[in-house]
Design a protein around this motif. Structure first.
Motif, short mmCIF file in Angstrom:
data_model
loop_
_atom_site.label_atom_id
_atom_site.label_comp_id
_atom_site.label_asym_id
_atom_site.label_seq_id
_atom_site.Cartn_x
_atom_site.Cartn_y
_atom_site.Cartn_z
N ILE A 36 4.77 19.28 17.70
CA ILE A 36 3.86 18.68 18.68
C ILE A 36 3.98 17.17 18.67
N ILE A 78 -2.95 14.71 20.59
CA ILE A 78 -2.87 15.37 21.89
C ILE A 78 -3.89 14.78 22.87
N ALA A 113 1.49 24.29 20.58
CA ALA A 113 0.05 24.04 20.63
C ALA A 113 -0.71 25.37 20.67
N THR A 153 -3.36 15.84 14.56
CA THR A 153 -2.69 16.48 15.70
C THR A 153 -3.61 16.58 16.91
N ASP A 167 7.30 16.05 20.33
CA ASP A 167 7.31 16.11 21.80
C ASP A 167 6.47 15.00 22.41
N VAL A 191 -2.09 21.33 28.27
CA VAL A 191 -1.92 20.82 26.91
C VAL A 191 -3.27 20.43 26.32
N CYS A 233 4.24 23.50 13.44
CA CYS A 233 3.60 23.25 14.73
C CYS A 233 3.18 21.78 14.86
N CYS A 234 2.55 21.24 13.83
CA CYS A 234 2.12 19.84 13.90
C CYS A 234 3.31 18.90 14.06
N CYS A 294 -2.01 13.05 26.02
CA CYS A 294 -1.60 14.05 27.02
C CYS A 294 -2.59 14.09 28.18
N LEU A 326 5.97 22.04 23.90
CA LEU A 326 4.67 21.50 23.52
C LEU A 326 3.57 22.55 23.69
#
Length: 479
Positions: A294, A353, A324, A349, A297, A362, A290-291, A357, A320
């Motif tokens: 993320i 984000i 997340a 992470t 992306d 998100v 996952c990290c 973002c 993403l």
């Protein structure tokens, strides 16, 4: 009650036989009320004299469930199994029922049908009730050949209870044969678990597609989603450690190779069940992936477009949002002793984000991750466990003969009954404070600065200013 006025065993058996025929006839009635009363009656009668009910009933249910053309009979049989699951799997009450658990699980797998929610509901209810009653999904060793059966008279279905020979023929189960057949049947658990998870994945995809085509979901869809999550969670809690690698591989492949905005909610429930039953393996299998996804992306510019929408999400953000959300679920009420190993990845992470973002979906998910991490490290809560305490679960005698314990749920006054608590560790508390200093404190300073330099009139504020302010409030709220 004086001894001469108590109900005798023969009176109980005559009473059960007198009602059995009528209850069996109503089993496949066209009336829903009649079917429901028939199932309740059979359940109560089975608790009094299980051999008089299960011998003829199982023969009928096996035939009905295996029927492809008669859907009405199949659904009624599924309902009966769901109602009688706890009685059937109670080894002390009905030892012969244990040998039917694995075959019935295999036989009811087609009931998890993406095109028939009703049948799926009852199939999952049957599976859930078995696991909640203490059934352990683990293959047991079998030694020697099957013992020769003893000659015994079978119970008949005569309508006249007074003339039924089964009134006086008290059950004498051949325990050697019962235990041998039960052990042999457990060899099907591994195959069943593999097929069950694959059918659940197909069901999640189908429910997500149906939700995507409609604006809102019905109460039936919501109930089925909850049943899928609950059944999967108890199944994973009750499966043996030897199946953990297979379960991890199947769920990891599903999560990493699937990404759909409409499937996020249903998928997150499967991941939560996985992380609840196997926390260390779940974190090891999914958190680094996952990290990594993320970060990939965000490096490609995903999620940077300002948006305050809660529903409409760009398809470019699908992956993403997907990963997340998985990360948020993995950190929800997770064991601090396992989660602390990944503190550097988590901190990096979350900061990545929040710094890059501007899409509400998100950065709101990043806020959930922050909240879940702080809760996991600083709160006291009970750890989820098996149907028996860990001291019993890890006992070799229990693991080699677990079917003998089916139906014997722990009680609060048992000496072995203990709740396991997750208590904050010093390292976990220090990491939570570090996240507050590195994430929350800078956002408070940013909010003060923004308020000093914000436009005096609402008309002159840009959409990016609104999104930025909303992001600060979301982070501070979750932090």
């Amino acid at each position: 009650v004086p001894a001469d006025m108590r109900l005798t065993r023969r009176m109980c058996r005559r009473f059960v036989i007198s009602l059995r025929t009528l209850a069996m006839l109503l089993l496949f009635s066209k009336s829903e009320d009649s079917i429901s009363m028939s199932h309740s009656t059979l359940k109560h009668l089975a608790e009094v004299e299980p051999d008089l009910i299960f011998v003829p009933l199982l023969e009928t249910l096996y035939t009905a469930i295996d029927s492809v053309t008669e859907t009405h009979r199949m659904i009624s049989a599924m309902r009966a199994l769901a109602k009688l699951a706890t009685t059937l799997s109670n080894f002390l009450l009905y030892p012969e029922g244990a040998q039917h658990v694995a075959p019935l699980l295999i036989l009811t797998l087609p009931g998890i049908d993406v095109n028939d929610p009703t049948k799926t509901w009852y199939a999952l209810t049957f599976i859930r009730n078995l696991c909640l009653n203490g059934v352990v999904l683990e293959e047991l060793p079998v030694t020697g050949d099957m013992p020769a059966p003893r000659t015994s008279s079978k119970a008949s279905m005569a309508s006249d209870a007074a003339e039924d020979p089964s009134v006086d023929n008290l059950p004498e189960p051949d325990m050697n044969q019962v235990e041998w057949m039960t052990r042999a049947s457990t060899a099907q658990f591994e195959t069943w678990l593999d097929q069950y998870l694959r059918r659940i994945f197909a069901l999640v995809d189908n429910m997500s597609s149906s939700l995507e085509s409609s604006e809102t979901s019905s109460s039936g869809d919501t109930g089925l989603q909850a049943m899928v999550a609950q059944a999967t969670e108890v199944v994973l809690h009750q499966c043996s450690e030897r199946y953990y690698p297979m379960v991890s591989r199947l769920i990891t492949d599903f999560v990493t190779n699937t990404s759909s905005l409409s499937a996020v909610e249903n998928m997150s429930k499967i991941v939560f069940a996985f992380a609840s039953a196997m926390p260390e393996i779940a974190l090891q299998s999914l958190l680094p992936v996952c990290c990594e996804r993320i970060a990939e992306d965000i490096d490609n510019g995903v999620g940077r477009a300002p948006s305050l929408s809660k529903r409409t999400r760009s398809h470019s953000e699908t992956t993403l949002v997907w990963f997340a959300t998985v990360l948020a679920v993995l950190t929800e009420l997770q064991h601090g002793e396992y989660l602390v190993r990944y503190k550097d990845q988590l901190l990096k992470t979350v900061n990545l984000i929040l710094d890059n973002c501007m899409s509400r979906q998100v950065y709101a998910t990043a806020g959930r991750i922050l909240l879940n991490i702080n809760t996991s490290f600083t709160s006291i809560y009970t750890k989820r466990g098996h149907s028996v305490p860990d001291s019993v679960w890890n006992d070799s005698e229990f693991r080699e003969n677990h079917f003998r314990y089916w139906g014997q749920l722990p009680k609060i006054d048992d000496p072995d009954f203990k709740l396991q608590w997750n208590s904050p560790s010093q390292e976990g508390v220090e990491f939570a404070l570090e996240m507050l200093r590195s994430i929350i404190a800078p956002r408070i300073a940013d909010l003060d600065k923004f308020m000093d330099t914000a436009p005096s009139k609402q008309e002159s504020a840009t959409s990016q200013d609104n999104v930025y302010l909303n992001k600060l409030f979301v982070v501070l709220r979750f932090g």
